[in-house]
Design a protein around this motif. Structure first.
Motif, PDB file in Angstrom:
ATOM      1  N   THR A   1       0.833  -1.197   0.000  1.00  0.00           N
ATOM      2  CA  THR A   1       0.000   0.000   0.000  1.00  0.00           C
ATOM      3  C   THR A   1       0.873   1.255   0.000  1.00  0.00           C
ATOM      4  O   THR A   1       2.050   1.203   0.342  1.00  0.00           O
ATOM      5  CB  THR A   1      -0.923   0.026   1.220  1.00  0.00           C
ATOM      6  OG1 THR A   1      -0.122   0.043   2.416  1.00  0.00           O
ATOM      7  CG2 THR A   1      -1.841  -1.180   1.240  1.00  0.00           C
ATOM      8  N   TYR A   2       0.270   2.375  -0.402  1.00  0.00           N
ATOM      9  CA  TYR A   2       0.997   3.634  -0.462  1.00  0.00           C
ATOM     10  C   TYR A   2       0.600   4.532   0.704  1.00  0.00           C
ATOM     11  O   TYR A   2      -0.566   4.604   1.086  1.00  0.00           O
ATOM     12  CB  TYR A   2       0.722   4.346  -1.788  1.00  0.00           C
ATOM     13  CG  TYR A   2       1.504   3.776  -2.942  1.00  0.00           C
ATOM     14  CD1 TYR A   2       2.754   4.299  -3.284  1.00  0.00           C
ATOM     15  CD2 TYR A   2       1.012   2.702  -3.683  1.00  0.00           C
ATOM     16  CE1 TYR A   2       3.482   3.773  -4.341  1.00  0.00           C
ATOM     17  CE2 TYR A   2       1.737   2.168  -4.737  1.00  0.00           C
ATOM     18  CZ  TYR A   2       2.974   2.707  -5.061  1.00  0.00           C
ATOM     19  OH  TYR A   2       3.702   2.182  -6.094  1.00  0.00           O
ATOM     20  N   SER A   3       1.597   5.191   1.270  1.00  0.00           N
ATOM     21  CA  SER A   3       1.382   6.128   2.371  1.00  0.00           C
ATOM     22  C   SER A   3       2.059   7.442   2.030  1.00  0.00           C
ATOM     23  O   SER A   3       2.817   7.542   1.071  1.00  0.00           O
ATOM     24  CB  SER A   3       1.942   5.565   3.679  1.00  0.00           C
ATOM     25  OG  SER A   3       1.267   4.389   4.070  1.00  0.00           O
ATOM     26  N   GLY A   4       1.780   8.458   2.842  1.00  0.00           N
ATOM     27  CA  GLY A   4       2.399   9.753   2.641  1.00  0.00           C
ATOM     28  C   GLY A   4       1.396  10.827   2.266  1.00  0.00           C
ATOM     29  O   GLY A   4       0.236  10.554   1.946  1.00  0.00           O
TER      30      GLY A   4
ATOM     31  N   ARG B   1      -6.146  10.069  -2.364  1.00  0.00           N
ATOM     32  CA  ARG B   1      -7.349   9.390  -1.851  1.00  0.00           C
ATOM     33  C   ARG B   1      -8.494  10.384  -1.653  1.00  0.00           C
ATOM     34  O   ARG B   1      -9.662  10.058  -1.907  1.00  0.00           O
ATOM     35  CB  ARG B   1      -7.013   8.686  -0.534  1.00  0.00           C
ATOM     36  CG  ARG B   1      -6.089   7.485  -0.697  1.00  0.00           C
ATOM     37  CD  ARG B   1      -5.876   6.744   0.621  1.00  0.00           C
ATOM     38  NE  ARG B   1      -5.042   5.564   0.412  1.00  0.00           N
ATOM     39  CZ  ARG B   1      -3.736   5.527   0.602  1.00  0.00           C
ATOM     40  NH1 ARG B   1      -3.101   6.625   1.027  1.00  0.00           N
ATOM     41  NH2 ARG B   1      -3.049   4.412   0.375  1.00  0.00           N
ATOM     42  N   GLU B   2      -8.178  11.584  -1.183  1.00  0.00           N
ATOM     43  CA  GLU B   2      -9.220  12.596  -1.013  1.00  0.00           C
ATOM     44  C   GLU B   2      -9.815  13.004  -2.361  1.00  0.00           C
ATOM     45  O   GLU B   2     -11.026  13.243  -2.464  1.00  0.00           O
ATOM     46  CB  GLU B   2      -8.647  13.822  -0.292  1.00  0.00           C
ATOM     47  CG  GLU B   2      -8.289  13.577   1.160  1.00  0.00           C
ATOM     48  CD  GLU B   2      -9.498  13.252   2.027  1.00  0.00           C
ATOM     49  OE1 GLU B   2     -10.588  13.797   1.759  1.00  0.00           O
ATOM     50  OE2 GLU B   2      -9.352  12.462   2.974  1.00  0.00           O
ATOM     51  N   LEU B   3      -8.972  13.081  -3.396  1.00  0.00           N
ATOM     52  CA  LEU B   3      -9.492  13.394  -4.728  1.00  0.00           C
ATOM     53  C   LEU B   3     -10.406  12.278  -5.218  1.00  0.00           C
ATOM     54  O   LEU B   3     -11.472  12.546  -5.796  1.00  0.00           O
ATOM     55  CB  LEU B   3      -8.333  13.605  -5.709  1.00  0.00           C
ATOM     56  CG  LEU B   3      -8.732  13.869  -7.166  1.00  0.00           C
ATOM     57  CD1 LEU B   3      -9.561  15.135  -7.291  1.00  0.00           C
ATOM     58  CD2 LEU B   3      -7.501  13.937  -8.062  1.00  0.00           C
TER      59      LEU B   3
ATOM     60  N   ARG C   1      -5.085  18.788   8.059  1.00  0.00           N
ATOM     61  CA  ARG C   1      -5.134  17.500   8.769  1.00  0.00           C
ATOM     62  C   ARG C   1      -4.131  16.518   8.173  1.00  0.00           C
ATOM     63  O   ARG C   1      -3.409  15.828   8.904  1.00  0.00           O
ATOM     64  CB  ARG C   1      -6.558  16.924   8.692  1.00  0.00           C
ATOM     65  CG  ARG C   1      -6.689  15.538   9.288  1.00  0.00           C
ATOM     66  CD  ARG C   1      -8.135  15.080   9.272  1.00  0.00           C
ATOM     67  NE  ARG C   1      -8.708  15.053   7.935  1.00  0.00           N
ATOM     68  CZ  ARG C   1      -8.548  14.054   7.080  1.00  0.00           C
ATOM     69  NH1 ARG C   1      -7.804  12.996   7.404  1.00  0.00           N
ATOM     70  NH2 ARG C   1      -9.119  14.090   5.884  1.00  0.00           N
ATOM     71  N   LEU C   2      -4.060  16.450   6.849  1.00  0.00           N
ATOM     72  CA  LEU C   2      -3.127  15.532   6.208  1.00  0.00           C
ATOM     73  C   LEU C   2      -1.680  15.985   6.412  1.00  0.00           C
ATOM     74  O   LEU C   2      -0.787  15.147   6.579  1.00  0.00           O
ATOM     75  CB  LEU C   2      -3.444  15.417   4.717  1.00  0.00           C
ATOM     76  CG  LEU C   2      -4.811  14.804   4.382  1.00  0.00           C
ATOM     77  CD1 LEU C   2      -4.990  14.710   2.876  1.00  0.00           C
ATOM     78  CD2 LEU C   2      -4.987  13.445   5.034  1.00  0.00           C
ATOM     79  N   TYR C   3      -1.450  17.294   6.401  1.00  0.00           N
ATOM     80  CA  TYR C   3      -0.090  17.791   6.666  1.00  0.00           C
ATOM     81  C   TYR C   3       0.336  17.378   8.073  1.00  0.00           C
ATOM     82  O   TYR C   3       1.465  16.917   8.292  1.00  0.00           O
ATOM     83  CB  TYR C   3      -0.038  19.311   6.511  1.00  0.00           C
ATOM     84  CG  TYR C   3       1.372  19.875   6.574  1.00  0.00           C
ATOM     85  CD1 TYR C   3       2.104  20.107   5.421  1.00  0.00           C
ATOM     86  CD2 TYR C   3       1.977  20.160   7.804  1.00  0.00           C
ATOM     87  CE1 TYR C   3       3.401  20.603   5.476  1.00  0.00           C
ATOM     88  CE2 TYR C   3       3.269  20.658   7.870  1.00  0.00           C
ATOM     89  CZ  TYR C   3       3.977  20.878   6.700  1.00  0.00           C
ATOM     90  OH  TYR C   3       5.262  21.354   6.769  1.00  0.00           O
ATOM     91  N   GLY C   4      -0.558  17.554   9.036  1.00  0.00           N
ATOM     92  CA  GLY C   4      -0.235  17.165  10.403  1.00  0.00           C
ATOM     93  C   GLY C   4      -0.017  15.677  10.556  1.00  0.00           C
ATOM     94  O   GLY C   4       0.813  15.236  11.364  1.00  0.00           O
TER      95      GLY C   4
ATOM     96  N   THR D   1      -1.386  25.315   7.846  1.00  0.00           N
ATOM     97  CA  THR D   1      -2.799  25.249   7.493  1.00  0.00           C
ATOM     98  C   THR D   1      -3.052  25.505   6.012  1.00  0.00           C
ATOM     99  O   THR D   1      -4.138  25.221   5.513  1.00  0.00           O
ATOM    100  CB  THR D   1      -3.605  26.265   8.312  1.00  0.00           C
ATOM    101  OG1 THR D   1      -3.077  27.580   8.098  1.00  0.00           O
ATOM    102  CG2 THR D   1      -3.537  25.932   9.802  1.00  0.00           C
ATOM    103  N   THR D   2      -2.060  26.039   5.308  1.00  0.00           N
ATOM    104  CA  THR D   2      -2.193  26.306   3.873  1.00  0.00           C
ATOM    105  C   THR D   2      -0.879  25.977   3.172  1.00  0.00           C
ATOM    106  O   THR D   2       0.185  26.017   3.794  1.00  0.00           O
ATOM    107  CB  THR D   2      -2.549  27.779   3.590  1.00  0.00           C
ATOM    108  OG1 THR D   2      -1.503  28.610   4.094  1.00  0.00           O
ATOM    109  CG2 THR D   2      -3.868  28.159   4.252  1.00  0.00           C
ATOM    110  N   PRO D   3      -0.923  25.668   1.879  1.00  0.00           N
ATOM    111  CA  PRO D   3       0.311  25.366   1.151  1.00  0.00           C
ATOM    112  C   PRO D   3       1.247  26.561   1.053  1.00  0.00           C
ATOM    113  O   PRO D   3       2.472  26.409   1.162  1.00  0.00           O
ATOM    114  CB  PRO D   3      -0.178  24.950  -0.240  1.00  0.00           C
ATOM    115  CG  PRO D   3      -1.617  24.615  -0.074  1.00  0.00           C
ATOM    116  CD  PRO D   3      -2.121  25.466   1.042  1.00  0.00           C
ATOM    117  N   VAL D   4       0.683  27.748   0.841  1.00  0.00           N
ATOM    118  CA  VAL D   4       1.506  28.946   0.638  1.00  0.00           C
ATOM    119  C   VAL D   4       1.341  29.854   1.846  1.00  0.00           C
ATOM    120  O   VAL D   4       0.211  30.210   2.211  1.00  0.00           O
ATOM    121  CB  VAL D   4       1.084  29.691  -0.647  1.00  0.00           C
ATOM    122  CG1 VAL D   4       1.949  30.921  -0.848  1.00  0.00           C
ATOM    123  CG2 VAL D   4       1.185  28.763  -1.861  1.00  0.00           C
TER     124      VAL D   4
END
Length: 331
Positions: free
Chosen positions: A108-111, A118-120, A312-315, A327-330
């Motif tokens: 399986t893939y993680s990261g 998966r969210e997409l 959430r995914l970043y954390g 909380t944001t990419p930029v």
């Protein structure tokens, strides 16, 4: 004469004495009671009839599943509808690039990038017990991430979460989304160092960089008063930092995370010296074969940032490496 009178009197009908019933005063109450009894009888008849009707199912001790949200609806001409029809989405990810994406021993893939994929998939197919059931993972490296989307006669992947950096070459080959991550070169120092907090503090400080990269030039561009020491590897730079032979290391952020994992006595400080945006890649639409796909991805990404999914995914995936929260990419 008397006998005749007696006979006549005996022949007359004796008037009946009306006996007054002791229950007469309660007659209204008896009528009300009778009405109530009739209503109760009708209710019992109704219950009996309903129980005789065929039931819509039989009771079961096993709990029923909760109703799930309906599958999203798309225009018939859209690529999202085409993916729903196929029942699969092919997502290209890196195989060995933690914390972005990596393959687990069980396959399986993680990261971070895999979880974004998966969210997409969830946004296209709706909530699923296991998003991987509609995902076909395509392993790529950074040199093949673009080709997986632009390959002929048909692409190997529908979408790429493989740290594609927008460049003239990549932008001309595939369509790229808004950035889902910002990275770049950072400053790594000893955790006990309280003097270096940002780029200006590198004045007269010795910074370790590696051979064959442009990092030394980037340090000089960011602070011309910094001194650089070039070594053959970042392992050598980490050793020099431990021995206090250098004051800092500058490397791309992911490399700094790995060095922090090797030596918890280090920390990241300051702004980026250089920045790179990571974008989601999709095949360029030809004859509308990717109708609406890029705009859908940009809208989905904006929603994931807005509702906290991105944070959430970043954390979950990156903060254990970076020791930072975003909380944001930029910024």
């Amino acid at each position: 004469m008397r006998s005749l009178r007696r006979a006549a009197s005996a022949a007359r009908p004796v008037p009946r004495r009306r006996i007054r019933s002791p229950w007469r005063a309660y007659r209204p109450l008896g009528r009300a009671y009778a009405r109530e009894m009739r209503l109760v009888a009708l209710a019992l008849v109704g219950i009996a009839l309903v129980s005789c009707l065929p039931q819509q199912g039989t009771s079961s001790p096993t709990p029923t599943a909760r109703p799930s949200a309906a599958r999203p609806r798309f225009e018939l001409a859209s690529y999202m509808y085409a993916l729903q029809t196929k029942g699969k989405i092919r997502i290209a990810v890196l195989e060995n690039a933690p914390p972005f994406a990596f393959r687990e021993p069980n396959g399986t893939y993680s990261g971070f990038e895999a979880d974004l994929g998966r969210e997409l998939a969830k946004a296209i197919f709706g909530p699923l017990p296991n998003e991987d059931s509609v995902i076909e993972w395509v392993a790529v490296d950074r040199s093949t991430a673009v080709n997986a989307l632009a390959g002929l006669p048909s692409p190997a992947a529908d979408v790429s979460f493989a740290s594609i950096i927008p460049t003239p070459a990549s932008s001309s080959a595939v369509d790229l989304s808004d950035p889902y991550l910002l990275s770049g070169e950072r400053i790594l120092i000893a955790a006990t160092n309280d003097e270096i907090k940002d780029i200006p503090d590198l004045d007269s400080q010795t910074v370790c960089v590696t051979q064959g990269t442009s990092v030394g030039d980037d340090v000089q561009m960011a602070n011309e008063f910094a001194k650089t020491l070039t070594l053959d590897s970042y392992a050598s730079c980490l050793g020099a930092l431990r021995r206090s032979q250098v004051d800092a290391i500058v490397a791309d952020e992911a490399t700094c995370w790995q060095l922090m994992k090797e030596d918890p006595g280090t920390k990241l400080v300051g702004r980026y010296l250089t920045t790179e945006e990571h974008a989601i890649g999709v095949k360029k639409s030809a004859a509308n074969d990717r109708e609406g796909f890029l705009s859908f991805i940009d809208g989905w990404l904006a929603g994931a940032i807005r509702d906290g999914t991105w944070a959430r995914l970043y954390g979950l995936d990156i903060s254990p490496f970076s020791k930072e929260t975003k909380t944001t990419p930029v910024p």
